[in-house]
Design a protein around this motif. Structure first.
Motif, mmCIF file in Angstrom:
data_model
loop_
_atom_site.group_PDB
_atom_site.id
_atom_site.type_symbol
_atom_site.label_atom_id
_atom_site.label_comp_id
_atom_site.label_asym_id
_atom_site.label_seq_id
_atom_site.Cartn_x
_atom_site.Cartn_y
_atom_site.Cartn_z
ATOM 1 N N GLY A 1 0.813 -1.206 0.000
ATOM 2 C CA GLY A 1 0.000 0.000 0.000
ATOM 3 C C GLY A 1 0.847 1.256 0.000
ATOM 4 N N PHE A 2 0.203 2.399 0.335
ATOM 5 C CA PHE A 2 0.860 3.703 0.337
ATOM 6 C C PHE A 2 0.732 4.335 1.716
ATOM 7 C CE2 PHE A 2 -0.713 2.949 -3.958
ATOM 8 C CZ PHE A 2 0.370 3.288 -4.754
ATOM 9 N N THR A 3 1.685 5.176 2.053
ATOM 10 C CA THR A 3 1.551 5.987 3.260
ATOM 11 C C THR A 3 0.517 7.088 3.002
ATOM 12 O OG1 THR A 3 3.282 7.563 2.626
ATOM 13 C CG2 THR A 3 3.973 5.574 3.840
ATOM 14 N N ALA A 4 0.056 7.703 4.085
ATOM 15 C CA ALA A 4 -0.957 8.762 3.954
ATOM 16 C C ALA A 4 -0.433 9.931 3.123
ATOM 17 C CB ALA A 4 -1.388 9.247 5.340
ATOM 18 N N ASP B 1 11.789 -0.153 -0.328
ATOM 19 C CA ASP B 1 12.483 -0.883 0.728
ATOM 20 C C ASP B 1 11.541 -1.263 1.859
ATOM 21 O OD1 ASP B 1 15.027 -0.672 -0.481
ATOM 22 O OD2 ASP B 1 15.232 1.387 0.263
ATOM 23 N N GLU B 2 10.365 -0.652 1.894
ATOM 24 C CA GLU B 2 9.403 -0.897 2.964
ATOM 25 C C GLU B 2 8.157 -1.584 2.405
ATOM 26 O OE1 GLU B 2 10.281 -0.169 5.956
ATOM 27 O OE2 GLU B 2 12.085 1.006 5.483
ATOM 28 N N LYS B 3 7.262 -1.937 3.323
ATOM 29 C CA LYS B 3 6.014 -2.578 2.924
ATOM 30 C C LYS B 3 5.048 -1.596 2.268
ATOM 31 C CE LYS B 3 6.817 -6.746 4.539
ATOM 32 N NZ LYS B 3 6.923 -7.916 3.643
ATOM 33 N N GLN B 4 5.223 -0.305 2.551
ATOM 34 C CA GLN B 4 4.378 0.726 1.966
ATOM 35 C C GLN B 4 5.212 1.682 1.127
ATOM 36 O OE1 GLN B 4 2.241 2.474 5.393
ATOM 37 N NE2 GLN B 4 0.367 1.608 4.527
ATOM 38 N N ILE B 5 4.584 2.191 0.060
ATOM 39 C CA ILE B 5 5.241 3.201 -0.774
ATOM 40 C C ILE B 5 5.127 4.548 -0.067
ATOM 41 C CG2 ILE B 5 5.190 4.416 -2.989
ATOM 42 C CD1 ILE B 5 6.017 1.557 -3.291
#
Length: 453
Positions: free
Chosen positions: A346-349, A379-383
């Motif tokens: 997913g994406f960050t807010a 590099d993380e689970k969220q973009i």
């Protein structure tokens, strides 16, 4: 059930019955009105899920005109409201008429409070379920023949495609680069009676002028150096199907004249040939160019323009498709994560806010490339915002209080303008009391009108 969903509006002018109903429904958030203006003011202020509506209201307490007028205005302002009509014992005609006017249910006087309670509870439950269904539908992206988008602009384009596809009309798709013109052209083909035939596309801007004629019309063996065999052009290859002339605005003038003859006679003549070959082809054209401007500059034939634009469909750029950028971004993220074997979810807010606010000059194509690159490099689970390379965004991600205050202030300013500063009329327009108006004017730093009411 939310606070708004628990609100029950009772529209009844009988004081005794008001008290009885207040006692019977004390576990709900009750608001009570004795006439139509008060009922509408309370409706605007509280937006109740359910309305218990008497048909006999002043000034026509002995009749039903005020009651039916109230039903009509409630449903016009808040269409999803569940209205339960209360009418005289045995007055079945008006009960049936109220259902035809949009009411949810009815109950006869004298009231059986146990039965009425069951009807009201059921109305609240139905309202809640319908609201949940609308919410779920709004979250699910509309997919139309491979095109994704829920915005009003896209829904309008879908409807035009559905209408024009079954006809034989030549369609002109207008839109910026990256708006999905070829996807829409394929949708026109699939929804037409020619869907079993071939779909052939040619980009008029991607082929050198000297070769474009041969690509479109074909050539005979020996027509020119290198023509070692007879070759059919794209028009012949699309027989009984559809041909997309993409970027037709970039077609050279010399070839436009030959194409015009094809449109008028529906025959082709291969280069180096003498035979006129009849063809049955549905033509779909697309361009990002301003064709009327090209006509004025002498770079596009006006007669050809009228041939190719029997029906024109404008495809909106992504910046005009409210909410679609985020929907598409999530879709592209799922595709890219699956394609590249990544576990991005997913994406960050801040990333979502940036996606929603960025103007996307390259439209859907730019968005897809941006998300694909971000998934590969994540590099993380969220973009996060940094992975999108779209620039900084404001910190107020979703400041609902600010949004509400801004909307409230604009509504008051608009009401002041419409009412010419008359605070009684302002209060009526907004569905609030005069003292509340004074409090809101002070809250938002608005100047009180100096003219008397």
């Amino acid at each position: 059930m939310s606070q708004k969903q628990r609100c029950l509006l009772i529209v009844e002018d009988d004081i005794g019955l008001q008290s009885q109903l207040r006692w019977s429904f004390e576990d709900y958030d009750l608001v009570i009105a004795g006439d139509r203006p008060t009922a509408l003011a309370l409706l605007r202020r509280h937006q109740p899920a359910v309305v218990l509506q008497d048909l006999g209201l002043p000034p026509d307490a002995a009749g039903t005109t005020e009651g039916f007028a109230t039903i009509a205005e409630i449903l016009e302002e808040v269409p999803h409201t569940k209205i339960i009509v209360v009418t005289g014992n045995g007055d079945r005609d008006n009960a049936v008429k109220s259902i035809g006017s949009g009411a949810y249910d009815f109950c006869f006087k004298p009231l059986d409070l146990e039965v009425l309670r069951m009807i009201v509870d059921r109305a609240f439950r139905v309202h809640e379920l319908e609201a949940e269904n609308r919410r779920l539908r709004s979250q699910s992206p509309a997919v139309f023949e491979g095109v994704i988008g829920n915005s009003t602009a896209m829904l309008n384009a879908y409807r035009m495609v559905e209408k024009v596809s079954p006809s034989s009309a030549t369609v002109l798709l207008l839109g910026e680069t990256g708006t999905g013109k070829e996807l829409f052209a394929r949708a026109v083909h699939r929804l037409s009676s020619r869907h079993g035939g071939p779909f052939v596309a040619i980009n008029c801007a991607a082929i050198p002028d000297a070769l474009l004629e041969a690509e479109l019309f074909g050539y005979e063996k020996g027509a020119y150096t290198g023509a070692h065999k007879q070759t059919k052009g794209k028009i012949e290859l699309a027989v009984n199907g559809s041909l997309l002339l993409d970027e037709i605005g970039d077609m050279p003038l010399t070839l436009q004249a030959k194409l015009l003859r094809f449109f008028e006679e529906r025959v082709v003549e291969r280069i180096g040939g003498r035979e006129l070959i009849p063809v049955d082809v549905r033509i779909i054209c697309a361009t990002h160019q301003d064709l009327p401007a090209l006509i004025r500059d002498g770079r596009f034939r006006e007669d050809l323009f009228y041939r190719i634009s029997e029906v024109s469909i404008r495809l909106p750029p992504l910046r005009e498709r409210a909410g679609d950028a985020v929907t598409l971004a999530r879709h592209f993220l799922e595709q890219a994560a699956s394609r590249h074997g990544r576990t991005v979810r997913g994406f960050t807010a801040k990333a979502l806010k940036a996606i929603a606010e960025y103007p996307w000059p390259g439209n859907v194509r730019e968005l897809e490339n941006t998300i694909n690159s971000a998934v590969i490099m994540a590099d993380e689970k969220q973009i996060g915002l940094e992975a999108l390379h779209l620039g900084a965004v404001d910190d107020d991600i979703l400041d609902l209080q600010k949004v509400r205050n801004d909307a409230e202030k604009r509504a008051i300013q608009r009401a002041l303008t419409q009412a010419s500063g008359n605070l009684s009329r302002v209060a009526s327009l907004l569905g609030i009391s005069r003292p509340t108006i004074y409090d809101l004017l002070d809250k938002h730093g608005l100047k009180r009108p100096t003219s008397p009411d």
